[in-house]
Design a protein around this motif. Structure first.
Motif, PDB file in Angstrom:
ATOM      1  N   ILE A   1     -68.203 -64.195 -15.024  1.00 12.16           N
ATOM      2  CA  ILE A   1     -69.136 -65.208 -14.495  1.00 12.16           C
ATOM      3  C   ILE A   1     -69.270 -64.999 -12.989  1.00 12.16           C
ATOM      4  O   ILE A   1     -68.262 -64.865 -12.286  1.00 12.16           O
ATOM      5  CB  ILE A   1     -68.625 -66.631 -14.824  1.00 12.16           C
ATOM      6  N   THR A   2     -70.499 -64.928 -12.513  1.00 12.50           N
ATOM      7  CA  THR A   2     -70.711 -64.695 -11.080  1.00 12.50           C
ATOM      8  C   THR A   2     -71.641 -65.756 -10.484  1.00 12.50           C
ATOM      9  O   THR A   2     -72.370 -66.423 -11.206  1.00 12.50           O
ATOM     10  CB  THR A   2     -71.330 -63.292 -10.831  1.00 12.50           C
ATOM     11  N   ASP A   3     -71.586 -65.878  -9.185  1.00  4.23           N
ATOM     12  CA  ASP A   3     -72.418 -66.878  -8.504  1.00  4.23           C
ATOM     13  C   ASP A   3     -73.896 -66.520  -8.566  1.00  4.23           C
ATOM     14  O   ASP A   3     -74.251 -65.344  -8.699  1.00  4.23           O
ATOM     15  CB  ASP A   3     -71.998 -66.989  -7.030  1.00  4.23           C
ATOM     16  N   ALA A   4     -74.720 -67.534  -8.428  1.00  2.00           N
ATOM     17  CA  ALA A   4     -76.168 -67.307  -8.402  1.00  2.00           C
ATOM     18  C   ALA A   4     -76.533 -66.527  -7.146  1.00  2.00           C
ATOM     19  O   ALA A   4     -75.927 -66.709  -6.094  1.00  2.00           O
ATOM     20  CB  ALA A   4     -76.884 -68.641  -8.426  1.00  2.00           C
TER      21      ALA A   4
ATOM     22  N   ARG B   1     -78.541 -71.433 -10.996  1.00  6.44           N
ATOM     23  CA  ARG B   1     -77.705 -71.203 -12.178  1.00  6.44           C
ATOM     24  C   ARG B   1     -76.829 -69.973 -11.960  1.00  6.44           C
ATOM     25  O   ARG B   1     -77.284 -68.958 -11.415  1.00  6.44           O
ATOM     26  CB  ARG B   1     -78.581 -70.991 -13.415  1.00  6.44           C
ATOM     27  N   ARG B   2     -75.583 -70.075 -12.395  1.00 10.47           N
ATOM     28  CA  ARG B   2     -74.700 -68.922 -12.261  1.00 10.47           C
ATOM     29  C   ARG B   2     -75.033 -67.882 -13.331  1.00 10.47           C
ATOM     30  O   ARG B   2     -75.786 -68.143 -14.259  1.00 10.47           O
ATOM     31  CB  ARG B   2     -73.236 -69.378 -12.364  1.00 10.47           C
ATOM     32  N   LEU B   3     -74.419 -66.720 -13.196  1.00  6.96           N
ATOM     33  CA  LEU B   3     -74.747 -65.599 -14.091  1.00  6.96           C
ATOM     34  C   LEU B   3     -73.549 -65.245 -14.961  1.00  6.96           C
ATOM     35  O   LEU B   3     -72.398 -65.448 -14.569  1.00  6.96           O
ATOM     36  CB  LEU B   3     -75.129 -64.372 -13.251  1.00  6.96           C
TER      37      LEU B   3
ATOM     38  N   ASN C   1     -77.173 -62.744 -27.330  1.00  5.10           N
ATOM     39  CA  ASN C   1     -78.143 -61.693 -27.649  1.00  5.10           C
ATOM     40  C   ASN C   1     -78.647 -60.967 -26.417  1.00  5.10           C
ATOM     41  O   ASN C   1     -79.089 -59.830 -26.499  1.00  5.10           O
ATOM     42  CB  ASN C   1     -79.333 -62.277 -28.421  1.00  5.10           C
ATOM     43  N   ALA C   2     -78.577 -61.631 -25.250  1.00  3.84           N
ATOM     44  CA  ALA C   2     -79.123 -61.038 -24.029  1.00  3.84           C
ATOM     45  C   ALA C   2     -78.210 -59.957 -23.470  1.00  3.84           C
ATOM     46  O   ALA C   2     -78.620 -59.178 -22.621  1.00  3.84           O
ATOM     47  CB  ALA C   2     -79.337 -62.116 -22.971  1.00  3.84           C
TER      48      ALA C   2
ATOM     49  N   CYS D   1     -77.252 -68.678 -16.843  1.00  2.00           N
ATOM     50  CA  CYS D   1     -76.758 -69.475 -17.967  1.00  2.00           C
ATOM     51  C   CYS D   1     -76.678 -70.954 -17.583  1.00  2.00           C
ATOM     52  O   CYS D   1     -76.392 -71.291 -16.428  1.00  2.00           O
ATOM     53  CB  CYS D   1     -75.365 -68.958 -18.352  1.00  2.00           C
ATOM     54  N   ASP D   2     -76.919 -71.783 -18.535  1.00 10.12           N
ATOM     55  CA  ASP D   2     -76.788 -73.232 -18.351  1.00 10.12           C
ATOM     56  C   ASP D   2     -75.394 -73.557 -17.807  1.00 10.12           C
ATOM     57  O   ASP D   2     -74.386 -73.042 -18.304  1.00 10.12           O
ATOM     58  CB  ASP D   2     -76.988 -73.922 -19.709  1.00 10.12           C
TER      59      ASP D   2
END
Ligand code: AMP
Ligand code: MG
Length: 374
Positions: free
Chosen positions: A173-176, A183-185, A96-97, A106-107
């Protein structure tokens, strides 16, 4: 008397599993408990399915009970992470985000399942793809509050509108960036991309549940989550777990059985699990992400692998690939065996069975009508 009780309860496992739409069921081969071990069995309703755990343990029923409860809690935790149905799950929060157009923290465990999923997408050439979610919704396969699916046949136009959002390559997916929050993004390249872990989540949960049982001191158990199975233990001389191969055409019929031992997983994907019929045509819940249409021709796929995650993801991916390409993939992989039951162009039922599976599969008489190929 003791032996009788164990045999009876083991028998109930078979009946219970077979009658609950599971592609496989488990019994201890000789029905005996060996070394005074007893079978403890408990079931719970989680993630919309039945999770059943069978544990061989000594006289300490409480210890077995506690271990099983810990495993149930672990699966409950994963439900909060991966559920499509719980509005407050981590997966739905991310889904939803995406409209915020900003990468979302993200976890990490969820990200690892997403990354694992991408590995299976690459392996299956895109046949397995967790971004089928918008297609699952469009075809009306999501269960409503009453537990039923609606079923809808979309127009070509509706499908064409949705297809650009369907690709695991849309997930980034990217690094924090923030050293305070490691948490990564995650973000999606397409605003309509959504994820659905229905084809891998139960297998992953089975592997985690088995880990929890082992940590709690259990040496021998079988975890069965709606046909996603992992067995450990059953040492030499004490028997193996016997798994039934369901007939995808005749409900309740068992085509044969095979035995699995320590560290082996099994999963089955079937066209009978969730489907609707419209104008005489059957539409099954497994969708080819490349065309947008529910898969036709494949009836069921059973995979044996060394983890339940692999077996679950591959059973769905191979279902989409079909008999020819699916069997090629199975044969190309180490520690993977499988059976693909499908409908031939002339309307007959045939099965492709890998060599390793063929060696352990004992077909029943009712399998006679099926043409077996290697
Ligand atoms: P399974 O029973 O493990 O084969 O998973 C089927 C479920 O996975 C469906 O109900 C959908 O939620 C989802 N799904 C459908 N098609 C695919 C696909 N091609 N790749 C990944 N997931 C899928
Ligand atoms: Mg699956």
């Amino acid at each position: 008397m003791k032996k009788c009780i164990i045999i009876c309860s083991v028998f109930a496992v078979v009946l219970f599993l077979f009658s609950s739409g599971v592609g496989a069921g488990a019994v201890n081969e000789d029905g005996s408990s060996g070394d005074g071990l007893k079978l403890y069995k408990k079931a719970a309703y989680i993630m919309g399915s039945i999770l059943e755990i069978s544990v061989y343990s000594g006289e300490d029923k409480k210890a077995a009970d506690n271990a099983i409860d810990l495993a149930f809690s672990e699966v409950g935790r994963l439900d909060m992470l991966m559920s499509n149905y719980k509005s407050n799950s981590e997966l739905n929060r991310i889904n939803n985000a995406v409209n915020k157009r900003e990468p979302e923290r993200c976890d990490d465990e969820l990200l690892r399942v997403i990354e694992l999923s991408a590995k299976f997408s690459r392996l299956t050439n895109g046949a397995f793809d967790i971004t089928v979610s918008p297609l699952v919704a469009l075809w009306g396969f999501n269960r409503g509050n009453d537990g039923d699916i609606k079923g809808y046949v979309p127009s070509k136009r509706e499908l064409a509108r949705v297809l650009p959002s369907i690709s695991y390559l849309n997930i980034v997916i990217t690094d924090a960036k923030d050293s305070n929050d490691r948490r990564r993004l995650i973000h999606f390249k397409n605003n309509f991309t959504r994820m659905d872990l229905g084809a891998i989540g139960k297998g992953y949960a089975v592997d985690r549940a088995a880990e929890v049982l082992k940590k709690a001191g259990i040496d021998s158990a079988l975890v069965n989550f709606a046909g996603n199975i992992f067995a450990f233990g059953t040492p030499e001389g004490r028997g193996t777990w016997k798994i039934g191969l369901k007939d995808p055409v005749v409900a309740g019929n068992i085509l044969g059985s095979f035995k699995i031992g320590d560290g082996m997983a099994v999963a089955t994907s079937g066209n009978y699990e969730r489907f609707f019929v419209m104008d005489g045509k059957k539409y099954t819940h497994i969708i080819d992400p490349r065309t947008g249409y529910p898969v036709r021709g494949t009836l069921s796929v059973t995979i044996i692998a060394d983890t339940a995650t692999t077996a679950d993801a591959l059973s769905t991916g191979v279902f989409v690939l079909g008999a020819e390409d699916g069997m090629k993939l199975i044969k190309s992989m180490d520690n993977v065996e499988g059976a693909i039951i499908y409908e031939t162009y002339d309307g007959n039922i045939a099965a492709r069975i890998s060599d390793g599976m063929n060696k352990i599969l004992e077909l029943s008489e009712t399998a006679g009508k099926i043409k077996i190929e290697n």
